[in-house]
Design a protein around this motif. Structure first.
Motif, PDB file in Angstrom:
ATOM      1  N   THR A 276      35.480  34.230  37.950  1.00 24.73           N
ATOM      2  CA  THR A 276      36.205  33.600  37.021  1.00 24.73           C
ATOM      3  C   THR A 276      37.579  33.986  36.602  1.00 24.73           C
ATOM      4  O   THR A 276      38.278  33.592  35.908  1.00 24.73           O
ATOM      5  CB  THR A 276      35.371  33.388  35.659  1.00 24.73           C
ATOM      6  OG1 THR A 276      35.365  34.781  34.819  1.00 24.73           O
ATOM      7  CG2 THR A 276      34.126  32.818  35.721  1.00 24.73           C
ATOM      8  N   HIS A 277      37.724  35.435  36.986  1.00 21.17           N
ATOM      9  CA  HIS A 277      38.989  36.213  36.449  1.00 21.17           C
ATOM     10  C   HIS A 277      40.227  35.853  36.907  1.00 21.17           C
ATOM     11  O   HIS A 277      41.056  35.678  36.282  1.00 21.17           O
ATOM     12  CB  HIS A 277      38.839  37.662  36.889  1.00 21.17           C
ATOM     13  CG  HIS A 277      37.589  38.565  36.119  1.00 21.17           C
ATOM     14  ND1 HIS A 277      37.868  39.693  35.773  1.00 21.17           N
ATOM     15  CD2 HIS A 277      36.416  37.984  35.652  1.00 21.17           C
ATOM     16  CE1 HIS A 277      36.681  39.965  34.939  1.00 21.17           C
ATOM     17  NE2 HIS A 277      35.946  39.064  34.896  1.00 21.17           N
ATOM     18  N   SER A 311      29.625  24.777  34.965  1.00 19.76           N
ATOM     19  CA  SER A 311      29.084  24.134  33.858  1.00 19.76           C
ATOM     20  C   SER A 311      30.148  24.234  32.414  1.00 19.76           C
ATOM     21  O   SER A 311      30.896  25.293  32.312  1.00 19.76           O
ATOM     22  CB  SER A 311      27.996  25.111  33.429  1.00 19.76           C
ATOM     23  OG  SER A 311      27.195  24.515  32.344  1.00 19.76           O
ATOM     24  N   THR A 312      30.366  23.074  31.845  1.00 17.67           N
ATOM     25  CA  THR A 312      30.969  22.901  30.622  1.00 17.67           C
ATOM     26  C   THR A 312      30.014  22.794  29.419  1.00 17.67           C
ATOM     27  O   THR A 312      30.633  22.638  28.231  1.00 17.67           O
ATOM     28  CB  THR A 312      31.756  21.454  30.938  1.00 17.67           C
ATOM     29  OG1 THR A 312      30.701  20.281  30.916  1.00 17.67           O
ATOM     30  CG2 THR A 312      32.651  21.472  31.919  1.00 17.67           C
ATOM     31  N   THR A 313      28.785  23.340  29.445  1.00 19.53           N
ATOM     32  CA  THR A 313      27.845  23.565  28.245  1.00 19.53           C
ATOM     33  C   THR A 313      27.089  24.948  28.737  1.00 19.53           C
ATOM     34  O   THR A 313      26.993  25.328  30.137  1.00 19.53           O
ATOM     35  CB  THR A 313      26.765  22.567  28.181  1.00 19.53           C
ATOM     36  OG1 THR A 313      25.924  22.241  29.351  1.00 19.53           O
ATOM     37  CG2 THR A 313      27.645  21.218  27.826  1.00 19.53           C
ATOM     38  N   TRP A 314      26.819  25.723  27.755  1.00 19.99           N
ATOM     39  CA  TRP A 314      26.160  26.934  27.779  1.00 19.99           C
ATOM     40  C   TRP A 314      25.257  27.202  26.620  1.00 19.99           C
ATOM     41  O   TRP A 314      25.676  26.684  25.455  1.00 19.99           O
ATOM     42  CB  TRP A 314      26.970  28.182  28.005  1.00 19.99           C
ATOM     43  CG  TRP A 314      28.129  27.949  27.088  1.00 19.99           C
ATOM     44  CD1 TRP A 314      28.076  28.555  25.899  1.00 19.99           C
ATOM     45  CD2 TRP A 314      29.330  27.276  27.243  1.00 19.99           C
ATOM     46  NE1 TRP A 314      29.385  28.155  25.138  1.00 19.99           N
ATOM     47  CE2 TRP A 314      30.227  27.378  26.051  1.00 19.99           C
ATOM     48  CE3 TRP A 314      29.938  26.560  28.358  1.00 19.99           C
ATOM     49  CZ2 TRP A 314      31.597  26.802  25.897  1.00 19.99           C
ATOM     50  CZ3 TRP A 314      31.212  26.065  28.114  1.00 19.99           C
ATOM     51  CH2 TRP A 314      31.843  26.270  26.897  1.00 19.99           C
ATOM     52  N   ASP A 315      23.859  27.586  26.544  1.00 25.15           N
ATOM     53  CA  ASP A 315      23.400  27.929  25.496  1.00 25.15           C
ATOM     54  C   ASP A 315      23.010  29.529  25.191  1.00 25.15           C
ATOM     55  O   ASP A 315      22.223  29.745  24.731  1.00 25.15           O
ATOM     56  CB  ASP A 315      22.108  27.001  25.460  1.00 25.15           C
ATOM     57  CG  ASP A 315      21.182  27.593  26.919  1.00 25.15           C
ATOM     58  OD1 ASP A 315      21.487  28.539  27.710  1.00 25.15           O
ATOM     59  OD2 ASP A 315      20.031  26.922  27.100  1.00 25.15           O
ATOM     60  N   PRO A 325      34.984  27.070  33.382  1.00 26.57           N
ATOM     61  CA  PRO A 325      35.408  26.406  32.003  1.00 26.57           C
ATOM     62  C   PRO A 325      35.255  27.099  30.893  1.00 26.57           C
ATOM     63  O   PRO A 325      36.360  27.157  29.996  1.00 26.57           O
ATOM     64  CB  PRO A 325      34.523  25.050  31.995  1.00 26.57           C
ATOM     65  CG  PRO A 325      34.142  24.712  33.541  1.00 26.57           C
ATOM     66  CD  PRO A 325      33.991  26.114  34.075  1.00 26.57           C
ATOM     67  N   PHE A 326      34.107  27.655  30.349  1.00 28.68           N
ATOM     68  CA  PHE A 326      34.156  28.469  29.062  1.00 28.68           C
ATOM     69  C   PHE A 326      35.316  29.739  29.083  1.00 28.68           C
ATOM     70  O   PHE A 326      35.884  29.964  28.391  1.00 28.68           O
ATOM     71  CB  PHE A 326      32.750  28.997  29.081  1.00 28.68           C
ATOM     72  CG  PHE A 326      32.847  30.339  27.939  1.00 28.68           C
ATOM     73  CD1 PHE A 326      32.809  29.730  26.812  1.00 28.68           C
ATOM     74  CD2 PHE A 326      32.997  31.383  28.296  1.00 28.68           C
ATOM     75  CE1 PHE A 326      32.708  30.767  25.680  1.00 28.68           C
ATOM     76  CE2 PHE A 326      33.049  32.521  27.276  1.00 28.68           C
ATOM     77  CZ  PHE A 326      32.924  31.936  25.807  1.00 28.68           C
ATOM     78  N   VAL A 327      35.270  30.396  30.441  1.00 31.78           N
ATOM     79  CA  VAL A 327      36.114  31.438  30.633  1.00 31.78           C
ATOM     80  C   VAL A 327      37.825  31.216  30.203  1.00 31.78           C
ATOM     81  O   VAL A 327      38.589  31.675  29.700  1.00 31.78           O
ATOM     82  CB  VAL A 327      36.011  32.444  31.732  1.00 31.78           C
ATOM     83  CG1 VAL A 327      36.879  33.504  31.989  1.00 31.78           C
ATOM     84  CG2 VAL A 327      34.755  32.953  31.849  1.00 31.78           C
ATOM     85  N   ARG A 358      37.587  19.704  29.604  1.00 35.87           N
ATOM     86  CA  ARG A 358      38.955  19.452  30.275  1.00 35.87           C
ATOM     87  C   ARG A 358      38.885  20.282  31.426  1.00 35.87           C
ATOM     88  O   ARG A 358      40.267  19.996  31.986  1.00 35.87           O
ATOM     89  CB  ARG A 358      39.919  19.216  29.376  1.00 35.87           C
ATOM     90  CG  ARG A 358      39.790  18.271  28.004  1.00 35.87           C
ATOM     91  CD  ARG A 358      41.086  17.830  27.487  1.00 35.87           C
ATOM     92  NE  ARG A 358      41.590  18.812  26.622  1.00 35.87           N
ATOM     93  CZ  ARG A 358      41.273  19.156  25.478  1.00 35.87           C
ATOM     94  NH1 ARG A 358      40.401  18.394  24.654  1.00 35.87           N
ATOM     95  NH2 ARG A 358      41.788  20.162  24.708  1.00 35.87           N
ATOM     96  N   VAL A 359      38.195  21.285  31.614  1.00 39.53           N
ATOM     97  CA  VAL A 359      38.461  21.921  33.072  1.00 39.53           C
ATOM     98  C   VAL A 359      37.592  21.599  34.198  1.00 39.53           C
ATOM     99  O   VAL A 359      36.399  21.156  33.913  1.00 39.53           O
ATOM    100  CB  VAL A 359      37.969  23.444  32.644  1.00 39.53           C
ATOM    101  CG1 VAL A 359      38.124  24.280  33.826  1.00 39.53           C
ATOM    102  CG2 VAL A 359      38.728  23.998  31.538  1.00 39.53           C
TER     103      VAL A 359
END
Length: 451
Positions: A276-277, A311-315, A325-327, A358-359
């Motif tokens: 992701t970097h 993934s656009t969701t995470w728990d 997307p999170f990063v 939106r990623v």
């Protein structure tokens, strides 16, 4: 090549590696390589201490109830058995996704082995030069086994090829001869974890345990060799090759003592999967030009290894750290991807969640073709006023792209740990490299405060 021939070839390559491990002398190591290994040790100790501060790691140590012993439990204010030190420190080291890595090995050579080597060194009260030689042996062998191994699609690299490196480092520390060292490495190659990458994407901390298991298994392999109950039979060909993917014996001894893989690694400034970097680096550079409320879409084109981090969701924190997307969203919202961006309320920050939605992540064939020398990303940010596209060949911190020197690494650790603690880590790392008895600085570091 037949299966019998492949195993024979692996046996011969492992014998070469064992001879190199046994004959490695710290005085013969070029100064630039010594310097780089010192930085990897500094990073390893600092990142491990940062991981030890996390509530999950504290609970794990408490549940483990580690018995007293000679080896450091970093940041826990105590020493413990060699085995508990190796396992728990390795779990802490990878907990925040900040540990040093190597793109040619396709994983993390140091994390696979350093906790075991340091725990054993403290128990043996080894000298600094002997400990550093063992750490270097561990890194170089682990990296080459990583190069040699082509894991099946879906397999995660933690805990597989790196066990051979842990075995090599511990064997060197025990002073084993060439045949015994080869037997240790071969035994380590026969003790892989078959972990699925999906567990990491799901945020399952079993991924951390794979790295802990690598260190413990490498220690066991070296002790088996020391006891004379280990053999070199070319196990890597069937365990890492036939079972887990493919294995190229020629890569094992390639350039040993000439090409130093420790010089080719990367340090991580973002607490997230290294895949992701590059995207995070791009959006951080663009951040002054991007009003968050104007972003309509962010398209991240990347190589095949990173294309699944969608993934656009995470728990969980770990799940978020394996989500591009999170990063990307966290970098834009917070201006960094330090551990605080994925802890507490920040993990579920609605601004991050909205932007992550939106990623879009997709593979680009031209970027995949540039592996392994480059782990590139091309990022397009589309907004109400148009689109901007930027591309980077590697993440910041890669040895071939904006590498971190000692000052930059010290600044990074100061951000993670605070200046005073980072300075103490630097002192302990420097003393470990030169000490008559490495247990002294390592035990001091074990008692370093972790607020």
């Amino acid at each position: 090549m037949t299966a019998v021939e492949a195993q024979k070839s692996a046996q011969q390559a492992t014998a070469q590696a064992g001879a190199w491990v046994s004959g490695l002398r710290w005085d013969d190591v070029p100064p630039r390589v010594r310097g780089r290994l010192g930085l990897v040790l500094l990073d390893t100790l600092g990142v491990c201490l940062a991981g030890a501060r996390e509530e999950e790691q504290r609970r794990l140590v408490e549940a483990w109830r580690p018995a007293p012993g000679p080896a450091p439990l970093l940041g826990a204010g105590r020493t413990t058995t060699v085995e508990a030190s190796a396992w728990l420190n390795a779990a802490a080291l990878v907990r925040l996704e900040l540990d040093e890595g190597n793109k040619y090995a396709k994983g993390h050579p140091a994390a696979h082995a350093f906790p075991a080597v340091l725990a054993l060194a403290a128990d043996l009260r080894a000298s600094g030069p002997e400990t550093m030689a063992a750490l270097l042996a561990a890194y170089e062998v682990a990296s080459r086994f990583g190069r040699a191994t082509s894991l099946r699609a879906g397999a995660h690299p933690h805990g597989s090829w790196g066990v051979a490196g842990a075995a090599a480092g511990c064997a060197r520390l025990l002073g084993l001869g060439a045949d015994q060292a080869a037997a240790a490495v071969d035994t380590g190659a026969g003790l892989p974890v078959a972990g699925h990458f999906g567990s990491a994407l799901d945020g399952n901390p079993v991924r951390d345990a794979w790295m802990a298991a690598s260190n413990l298994s490498g220690l066991a392999a070296a002790r088996m060799a020391q006891a004379g109950v280990a053999r070199n039979t070319g196990t890597a060909a069937i365990a890492l090759g036939e079972l887990l993917g493919g294995f190229d014996p020629g890569a094992v001894a390639d350039g040993l003592g000439e090409r130093w893989d420790v010089e080719l690694g990367y340090f991580k400034r973002h607490a997230a999967c290294s895949f992701t970097h590059p995207a995070a680096d791009v959006v951080l550079a663009l951040r002054p030009e991007i009003p968050l409320d104007a972003v309509q879409e962010i398209v991240v084109e990347t190589h095949a290894l990173a294309a699944g981090l969608t993934s656009t969701t995470w728990d969980s924190r770990l799940g978020a750290l394996f989500s591009t997307p999170f990063v990307v969203a966290a970098a834009l919202v917070h201006g960094h991807v330090r551990p605080s961006a994925s802890s507490g309320d920040a993990l579920h920050d609605p601004r991050v969640a909205a932007l992550a939605g939106r990623v879009v992540v997709r593979e680009a064939a031209d970027l995949t073709a540039r592996l392994p020398a480059e782990r590139a990303a091309r990022v397009t940010v589309r907004g109400v006023s148009g689109a901007v596209t930027r591309e980077v060949p590697n993440p910041v911190g890669d040895s071939a792209y904006h590498p971190m020197d000692a000052a930059a690494l010290q600044d990074l650790l100061a951000e993670l740990l605070g200046p005073a603690t980072a300075a103490e880590v630097a002192r302990c790392a420097a003393e470990t490299a030169t000490a008559d008895d490495v247990s002294i600085p390592l035990r001091r570091l074990a008692c370093t405060s972790t607020p």
